[in-house]
Design an enzyme around this catalytic site. Sequence first.
Site: not given
Ligand code: NAD
Length: 264
Positions: A14, A16, A154-155, A158
Amino acid sequence: MAAKIKVIVSGALGKMGLETVRAVHQDRDLELVGLLDMRGGQGDLGIELGDGLSLPVLIDLGQALAADPDVMIDFTNPQSVFTNTQTALAQGINCVVGTTGLSESQMTQLDELARQKGVGVAVIPNFAIGAVLMMKLAGEVARYLPDVEIIEMHHDQKIDAPSGTSIKTAEIINAARSRVPQRKSQEIEKIPGARGGELNGIKIHSVRLPGFIAHQEVIFGGVGQSLRIRHDSYDRVGFMPGVVMTVKKIVDLKGLVYGLENLL
Ligand SMILES: NC(=O)c1ccc[n+]([C@@H]2O[C@H](COP(=O)([O-])OP(=O)(O)OC[C@H]3O[C@@H](n4cnc5c(N)ncnc54)[C@H](O)[C@@H]3O)[C@@H](O)[C@H]2O)c1
């Protein structure tokens, strides 16, 4: 030399996750021992780590946990994060959760499980230091200006709304202000939702647009004046010092830590 902290990244493919894989690999005190993503396994997916090194992306959590990590970092989605974290904690693995969407009762359950197993679980709605300062300042201002609304942007990929950061900000404001302002007039929403969602009497408005990463404005209103606090994340790399610091600290803690400010 102290042993390196062994880390697996869940959600590694993903937005992040990929940034986290790079940050963990580049840190001299951390060792990347496994990658997990439900999109892995399609073909020969692996992540290049440089110097001819690459790690396969596993789709099975059990298989990833078999690498015996000290810490699992989770950046998946609101549907997966609870079960993933519960499974890792049950095996005595510390967890760093960046994924948003965990409910209060789920966090309580994770806290209990982590304590039972003698490990730590950090749930961090925002790893950017600027965002943590924004929340802290919002709490400070709310003592003097209790009328406030939050706009988070946000993008457009989300999934959950409002953001974990806006919820945390509203909680901090609510704890800090001495009175909850009463609405002065009866409101009529001509379009349902026009006034946003509400938490503890604080309106939260969620904007989702391409081009954005993570942004938030906290707007305070007073008699004849207003005050705005704004934070912008322009690049996901800005979250990484917070992620790496949390991994290094969580191995020495037990139970739940909620929010980066509690680790600084
Ligand atoms: N805490 C922070 O500072 C912060 C910052 C940015 C984003 N986030 C959060 O982080 C999360 C991820 O964001 P993103 O933009 O990277 O999303 P994204 O959709 O780009 O990535 C998520 C990844 O998780 C994988 N995934 C989903 N279910 C799974 C599972 N059961 N097992 C393994 N992999 C699995 C998906 O295939 C995908 O590659 C979101 O909840 C977002 O809100 C938090």
